[in-house]
Design a protein around this motif. Structure first.
Motif, PDB file in Angstrom:
ATOM      1  N   LEU A  50       0.663  -1.005   0.213  1.00  0.00           N
ATOM      2  CA  LEU A  50      -0.186  -0.192  -0.176  1.00  0.00           C
ATOM      3  C   LEU A  50       0.939   1.176  -0.146  1.00  0.00           C
ATOM      4  O   LEU A  50       1.453   1.503   0.667  1.00  0.00           O
ATOM      5  CB  LEU A  50      -1.461  -0.040   1.684  1.00  0.00           C
ATOM      6  N   SER A  51       0.277   2.210  -0.818  1.00  0.00           N
ATOM      7  CA  SER A  51       1.223   3.489  -0.885  1.00  0.00           C
ATOM      8  C   SER A  51       0.994   4.377  -0.265  1.00  0.00           C
ATOM      9  O   SER A  51      -0.081   4.299   0.255  1.00  0.00           O
ATOM     10  CB  SER A  51       1.505   4.137  -2.250  1.00  0.00           C
ATOM     11  N   ARG A  52       1.459   6.010   0.199  1.00  0.00           N
ATOM     12  CA  ARG A  52       1.173   6.752   0.737  1.00  0.00           C
ATOM     13  C   ARG A  52       0.003   7.013   0.406  1.00  0.00           C
ATOM     14  O   ARG A  52      -0.098   7.438  -0.932  1.00  0.00           O
ATOM     15  CB  ARG A  52       1.962   7.924   1.714  1.00  0.00           C
ATOM     16  N   GLY A  53      -1.087   7.675   0.562  1.00  0.00           N
ATOM     17  CA  GLY A  53      -2.690   8.302   0.346  1.00  0.00           C
ATOM     18  C   GLY A  53      -3.405   7.305  -0.388  1.00  0.00           C
ATOM     19  O   GLY A  53      -4.482   7.453  -0.817  1.00  0.00           O
ATOM     20  N   SER A  54      -3.379   6.490   0.545  1.00  0.00           N
ATOM     21  CA  SER A  54      -4.621   5.355  -0.117  1.00  0.00           C
ATOM     22  C   SER A  54      -5.543   4.662   1.136  1.00  0.00           C
ATOM     23  O   SER A  54      -4.773   4.819   2.321  1.00  0.00           O
ATOM     24  CB  SER A  54      -3.939   4.262  -0.744  1.00  0.00           C
ATOM     25  N   GLU A 202     -16.417  10.425   5.448  1.00  0.00           N
ATOM     26  CA  GLU A 202     -16.312  11.226   4.782  1.00  0.00           C
ATOM     27  C   GLU A 202     -14.416  11.642   5.296  1.00  0.00           C
ATOM     28  O   GLU A 202     -13.791  12.407   4.566  1.00  0.00           O
ATOM     29  CB  GLU A 202     -16.784  11.876   4.280  1.00  0.00           C
ATOM     30  N   LEU A 203     -14.832  12.099   6.997  1.00  0.00           N
ATOM     31  CA  LEU A 203     -13.696  12.654   6.731  1.00  0.00           C
ATOM     32  C   LEU A 203     -12.428  11.634   6.939  1.00  0.00           C
ATOM     33  O   LEU A 203     -11.095  12.231   6.507  1.00  0.00           O
ATOM     34  CB  LEU A 203     -13.543  13.074   8.669  1.00  0.00           C
ATOM     35  N   LEU A 204     -12.417  10.312   7.048  1.00  0.00           N
ATOM     36  CA  LEU A 204     -11.330   9.829   6.772  1.00  0.00           C
ATOM     37  C   LEU A 204     -10.790   8.930   5.053  1.00  0.00           C
ATOM     38  O   LEU A 204      -9.374  10.092   5.241  1.00  0.00           O
ATOM     39  CB  LEU A 204     -11.726   8.416   7.368  1.00  0.00           C
ATOM     40  N   ALA A 205     -11.631   9.601   4.594  1.00  0.00           N
ATOM     41  CA  ALA A 205     -11.280  10.023   3.149  1.00  0.00           C
ATOM     42  C   ALA A 205     -10.433  11.264   2.609  1.00  0.00           C
ATOM     43  O   ALA A 205      -9.495  11.485   2.078  1.00  0.00           O
ATOM     44  CB  ALA A 205     -12.260   9.922   1.886  1.00  0.00           C
ATOM     45  N   GLN A 206     -10.652  12.223   3.578  1.00  0.00           N
ATOM     46  CA  GLN A 206     -10.822  13.799   3.127  1.00  0.00           C
ATOM     47  C   GLN A 206      -8.669  14.219   4.064  1.00  0.00           C
ATOM     48  O   GLN A 206      -8.102  14.054   2.906  1.00  0.00           O
ATOM     49  CB  GLN A 206     -11.134  14.622   4.021  1.00  0.00           C
ATOM     50  N   MET A 207      -8.555  12.697   5.245  1.00  0.00           N
ATOM     51  CA  MET A 207      -7.499  12.765   5.144  1.00  0.00           C
ATOM     52  C   MET A 207      -6.236  12.044   4.509  1.00  0.00           C
ATOM     53  O   MET A 207      -4.745  12.970   4.339  1.00  0.00           O
ATOM     54  CB  MET A 207      -7.453  11.714   6.396  1.00  0.00           C
ATOM     55  N   THR A 208      -6.977  11.132   3.566  1.00  0.00           N
ATOM     56  CA  THR A 208      -5.721  10.844   2.393  1.00  0.00           C
ATOM     57  C   THR A 208      -5.737  11.740   1.485  1.00  0.00           C
ATOM     58  O   THR A 208      -4.715  11.567   0.769  1.00  0.00           O
ATOM     59  CB  THR A 208      -7.055   9.642   2.240  1.00  0.00           C
ATOM     60  N   ARG A 209      -7.025  12.584   0.896  1.00  0.00           N
ATOM     61  CA  ARG A 209      -6.938  13.706   0.535  1.00  0.00           C
ATOM     62  C   ARG A 209      -5.529  14.544   0.457  1.00  0.00           C
ATOM     63  O   ARG A 209      -4.550  15.002   0.031  1.00  0.00           O
ATOM     64  CB  ARG A 209      -7.796  13.685  -0.816  1.00  0.00           C
ATOM     65  N   GLU A 210      -5.909  15.506   1.689  1.00  0.00           N
ATOM     66  CA  GLU A 210      -5.351  16.416   1.758  1.00  0.00           C
ATOM     67  C   GLU A 210      -3.799  16.079   2.700  1.00  0.00           C
ATOM     68  O   GLU A 210      -3.075  17.454   2.780  1.00  0.00           O
ATOM     69  CB  GLU A 210      -6.379  17.275   3.051  1.00  0.00           C
ATOM     70  N   PRO A 222     -20.559  -3.478   4.067  1.00  0.00           N
ATOM     71  CA  PRO A 222     -20.076  -2.745   2.752  1.00  0.00           C
ATOM     72  C   PRO A 222     -20.630  -1.288   2.346  1.00  0.00           C
ATOM     73  O   PRO A 222     -20.127  -0.569   1.434  1.00  0.00           O
ATOM     74  CB  PRO A 222     -20.850  -3.567   1.914  1.00  0.00           C
ATOM     75  N   VAL A 223     -21.297  -0.926   3.618  1.00  0.00           N
ATOM     76  CA  VAL A 223     -21.644   0.440   3.087  1.00  0.00           C
ATOM     77  C   VAL A 223     -20.695   1.330   3.432  1.00  0.00           C
ATOM     78  O   VAL A 223     -20.509   2.162   2.718  1.00  0.00           O
ATOM     79  CB  VAL A 223     -23.226   1.085   3.992  1.00  0.00           C
ATOM     80  N   VAL A 224     -19.933   0.968   4.510  1.00  0.00           N
ATOM     81  CA  VAL A 224     -18.858   1.314   5.097  1.00  0.00           C
ATOM     82  C   VAL A 224     -17.699   1.005   4.184  1.00  0.00           C
ATOM     83  O   VAL A 224     -16.665   2.639   3.630  1.00  0.00           O
ATOM     84  CB  VAL A 224     -18.355   0.984   6.448  1.00  0.00           C
ATOM     85  N   ALA A 225     -17.230   0.196   3.773  1.00  0.00           N
ATOM     86  CA  ALA A 225     -15.780  -0.666   3.051  1.00  0.00           C
ATOM     87  C   ALA A 225     -16.514   0.449   1.431  1.00  0.00           C
ATOM     88  O   ALA A 225     -15.411   0.752   0.990  1.00  0.00           O
ATOM     89  CB  ALA A 225     -16.655  -1.643   2.183  1.00  0.00           C
ATOM     90  N   SER A 226     -17.480   1.362   0.815  1.00  0.00           N
ATOM     91  CA  SER A 226     -17.761   2.429  -0.459  1.00  0.00           C
ATOM     92  C   SER A 226     -17.198   3.144  -0.576  1.00  0.00           C
ATOM     93  O   SER A 226     -17.010   4.089  -1.515  1.00  0.00           O
ATOM     94  CB  SER A 226     -19.139   2.615  -0.584  1.00  0.00           C
ATOM     95  N   HIS A 227     -17.325   3.351   0.716  1.00  0.00           N
ATOM     96  CA  HIS A 227     -15.978   4.714   0.349  1.00  0.00           C
ATOM     97  C   HIS A 227     -14.771   4.866   0.490  1.00  0.00           C
ATOM     98  O   HIS A 227     -13.628   6.071   0.475  1.00  0.00           O
ATOM     99  CB  HIS A 227     -16.440   5.407   2.535  1.00  0.00           C
TER     100      HIS A 227
END
Length: 261
Positions: A50-54, A202-210, A222-227
């Protein structure tokens, strides 16, 4: 969407902020409990980078090895054979004391239970890993993390004064404060209602981006995994495939083919 079958998975974040620096690598990892005829093979030769930002979600039927994978990848347990690299460090054969220090400095954890200390303020809970390591607090980084999780006005409050979702945001900030190579999340929204859980994801996804942070999340939902950017599937202790950008229904369809969950 078809399911990609590949027991050796190398994942880079589909989003634009990739880095050549790996966050996590498992090489031929086997985890066996017991010996002889009663031995249980929990992980069967796992290869994963796994690379950084994933942002990756690990899913599989009951007994597929999800918890064992998380514990082994995060350095909470040692593999029977193979190697685990966090960042540039092979942690597989570290002695217990050194491994504990390494986890404190290089690995973040987010669990279903928030595990906050009620006597400490929000800011003190966030900086607790640094205090335990006798490490100076980088105030600029602390301010950035607290603002990023939306707690800038609440840093002097105590956990009992916060909602469940706010407490989990504190736990996320605490996991990020050491600038870890990887953050491991085990059912991070399990104690939250659906709306608050969605905000946390959504916050966890934001952390990977920013922040170019790497998040590895184990879930049965599955709902959780879809994020997540990528869903990686386990069955009988082995990786059996992955999906990028999967919807909830696509994840359900794939899980239905893997057994009871």
């Amino acid at each position: 969407m078809t399911m990609n079958i590949n027991t050796s998975i190398e994942t880079s974040p589909p989003r634009a902020q990739s880095s050549t620096r790996q966050a996590l690598r498992l090489e031929a990892v086997v985890k066996r409990y017991g010996t002889g005829a009663s031995a249980v093979m929990a992980l069967r030769g796992i290869d994963l980078t796994l690379s950084r930002g994933s942002f990756s979600a690990i899913m599989g039927p009951s007994g597929s090895g999800k918890s064992t994978f998380l514990n082994t990848a995060a350095g909470l347990d040692t593999p029977t054979s193979g190697s685990v690299w966090i960042g540039d460090t092979d942690i597989s054969r570290m002695r217990a004391n050194r491994l504990a220090r390494f986890r404190r400095e290089h690995v973040g954890f987010i669990f279903q239970a928030y595990n906050l200390l009620p006597a400490l303020t929000i800011e003190q809970n966030v900086t607790l890993p640094l205090m335990l390591a006798h490490t100076r607090v980088d105030r600029a980084w602390l301010d950035r993390i607290i603002r990023a999780v939306g707690l800038g006005e609440l840093r002097d409050r105590r956990p009992a004064e916060l909602s469940g979702g706010q407490q989990q945001r504190v736990a996320i900030a605490r996991a990020l404060i050491t600038r870890p190579d990887a953050v491991f999340a085990d059912e991070p929204t399990g104690a939250l209602d659906s709306r608050t859980g969605r905000q946390v994801l959504e916050l966890l996804a934001q952390m990977t981006r920013e922040l170019n942070q790497t998040v590895v999340m184990v879930t049965h939902d599955p709902v959780v995994a879809s994020h997540a950017d990528r869903v990686i599937y386990l069955a009988d202790g082995a990786f059996v495939g992955y999906q990028d950008g999967a919807t909830t229904q696509q994840i359900i369809d794939q899980m239905s083919g893997l057994g009871e969950w």
